[in-house]
Design a protein around this motif. Structure first.
Motif, PDB file in Angstrom:
ATOM      1  N   VAL A  78      -7.972  -5.543  -3.856  1.00 40.48           N
ATOM      2  CA  VAL A  78      -7.268  -5.299  -2.590  1.00 40.48           C
ATOM      3  C   VAL A  78      -6.531  -3.964  -2.606  1.00 40.48           C
ATOM      4  O   VAL A  78      -6.733  -3.115  -1.732  1.00 40.48           O
ATOM      5  N   HIS A  79      -5.677  -3.771  -3.598  1.00 41.59           N
ATOM      6  CA  HIS A  79      -4.755  -2.635  -3.584  1.00 41.59           C
ATOM      7  C   HIS A  79      -5.382  -1.381  -4.193  1.00 41.59           C
ATOM      8  O   HIS A  79      -6.102  -1.471  -5.185  1.00 41.59           O
ATOM      9  N   PHE A  92       0.846  -1.192   0.000  1.00 33.22           N
ATOM     10  CA  PHE A  92       0.000   0.000   0.000  1.00 33.22           C
ATOM     11  C   PHE A  92       0.883   1.244   0.000  1.00 33.22           C
ATOM     12  O   PHE A  92       0.613   2.213  -0.711  1.00 33.22           O
ATOM     13  N   LYS A 140      -9.989   0.529  -6.201  1.00 29.34           N
ATOM     14  CA  LYS A 140      -9.079  -0.610  -6.159  1.00 29.34           C
ATOM     15  C   LYS A 140      -8.767  -1.160  -7.545  1.00 29.34           C
ATOM     16  O   LYS A 140      -9.552  -1.031  -8.485  1.00 29.34           O
ATOM     17  N   ARG A 173      -0.794  -5.179   7.585  1.00 34.98           N
ATOM     18  CA  ARG A 173      -1.862  -5.854   6.839  1.00 34.98           C
ATOM     19  C   ARG A 173      -1.498  -7.303   6.539  1.00 34.98           C
ATOM     20  O   ARG A 173      -2.352  -8.199   6.580  1.00 34.98           O
ATOM     21  N   ASN A 174      -0.223  -7.511   6.218  1.00 27.43           N
ATOM     22  CA  ASN A 174       0.223  -8.857   5.867  1.00 27.43           C
ATOM     23  C   ASN A 174       0.514  -9.720   7.087  1.00 27.43           C
ATOM     24  O   ASN A 174       0.966 -10.866   6.943  1.00 27.43           O
ATOM     25  N   THR A 234      -5.240  -1.391   7.994  1.00 31.81           N
ATOM     26  CA  THR A 234      -6.565  -1.672   7.437  1.00 31.81           C
ATOM     27  C   THR A 234      -6.451  -1.838   5.933  1.00 31.81           C
ATOM     28  O   THR A 234      -5.491  -1.364   5.314  1.00 31.81           O
ATOM     29  N   TYR A 235      -7.453  -2.489   5.368  1.00 36.19           N
ATOM     30  CA  TYR A 235      -7.593  -2.550   3.918  1.00 36.19           C
ATOM     31  C   TYR A 235      -8.601  -1.478   3.484  1.00 36.19           C
ATOM     32  O   TYR A 235      -9.076  -0.688   4.304  1.00 36.19           O
TER      33      TYR A 235
END
Length: 267
Positions: free
Chosen positions: A232-233, A74, A227, A145-146, A181-182
């Motif tokens: 996700v990204h 991110f 996104k 996040r990971n 967070t996502y």
């Protein structure tokens, strides 16, 4: 006979072919000298360019305020986002130098996806290089996040141990912790407890904790438009939104103010 007249006599007494040869010799010497000077200059320029490309700059104290960003994909940006990643958008807006230590798929405990391990590694393993290379007036820690395959409260001590090392390295910098967070307004299990613990910890190390969920970054937004196709990204639009929302959160928290000295960084 004077020295000048004797020299003139010797020159005038030479045969035409000898004179032509002498002139050509002089021309060749001049040209060779000029070429050598030119080659030396080009070599010096080449060495200078190589040094500039391979040497980490030592920034003087009176340059623009420096920001330091720690994170994952991110923070780094993917799919060619590059300068359009949200840290760089904010740096341009605020007039900050932008130092980024971010690798995709990594975290506080995560060394990266199996296919990348060896070229990627967890945050703590990268930190010594960043400490050596970069100065920082404001620091952002935006990762974890990971690591969310584990319980957030199990992640907490690893995360805070890392941030302790960051604080020790740059004791005078303004420190910002962004809750991992996502791109979603929905908190994960254990989120509230995790944020509460982070806020208490933040007070102990003079850090500001930014909570994207509580600040409504992704509320009332078309999430899919923010996104990439991976779902996700953040894409270019998503990065612009994150940059704007983070600036708003930083301003509301008293971390920055447009037009303030030192690149808007408040103490």
């Amino acid at each position: 006979m004077t020295r000048t007249s004797r020299f003139s006599s010797r020159i005038s007494g030479r045969r035409p072919l000898e004179l032509v040869g002498l002139v050509l010799l002089v021309v060749l010497v001049v040209c060779a000298t000029a070429l050598a000077v030119r080659q030396n200059s080009a070599a010096e320029n080449g060495r200078s360019a190589l040094t500039a490309a391979t040497t980490v700059p030592q920034l003087p104290a009176d340059t623009a305020p420096a920001s330091m960003w720690f994170g994952d994909s991110f923070t780094a940006g993917i799919n060619g986002i590059g300068l359009g990643a949200y840290p760089r958008i904010i740096c341009v807006r605020m007039g900050w130098d932008c130092n980024v230590d971010a690798q995709g798929s990594t975290g506080f405990t995560n060394d990266g996806a199996p296919e990348y391990q060896g070229t990627t590694t967890r945050f703590a393993n990268r930190l010594p290089v960043s400490i050596e290379r970069y100065r920082a007036d404001i620091i952002f820690v935006d990762g974890g996040r990971n690591d969310l395959h584990m319980s957030p409260m199990d992640l907490f001590p690893v995360m805070t141990s890392y941030i302790d090392a960051v604080r020790d390295a740059w004791p005078d910098a303004r420190l910002v912790i962004i809750v991992p967070t996502y791109v979603t307004p929905v908190p994960y299990e254990g989120y509230e407890q995790f944020v509460s613990a982070l806020r208490s910890y933040g007070e102990s190390v003079a850090a500001t904790v930014i909570d994207p969920v509580a600040d409504g970054w992704y509320a009332d937004v078309d999430l899919e438009s923010l996104k990439f196709e991976d779902g996700v990204h953040p894409n270019a639009v998503g990065n612009a939104v994150i940059a704007q929302k983070l600036v708003e959160s930083l301003t509301a928290s008293g971390v920055i103010r447009d037009g303030a000295p030192n690149g808007g960084i408040l103490r």
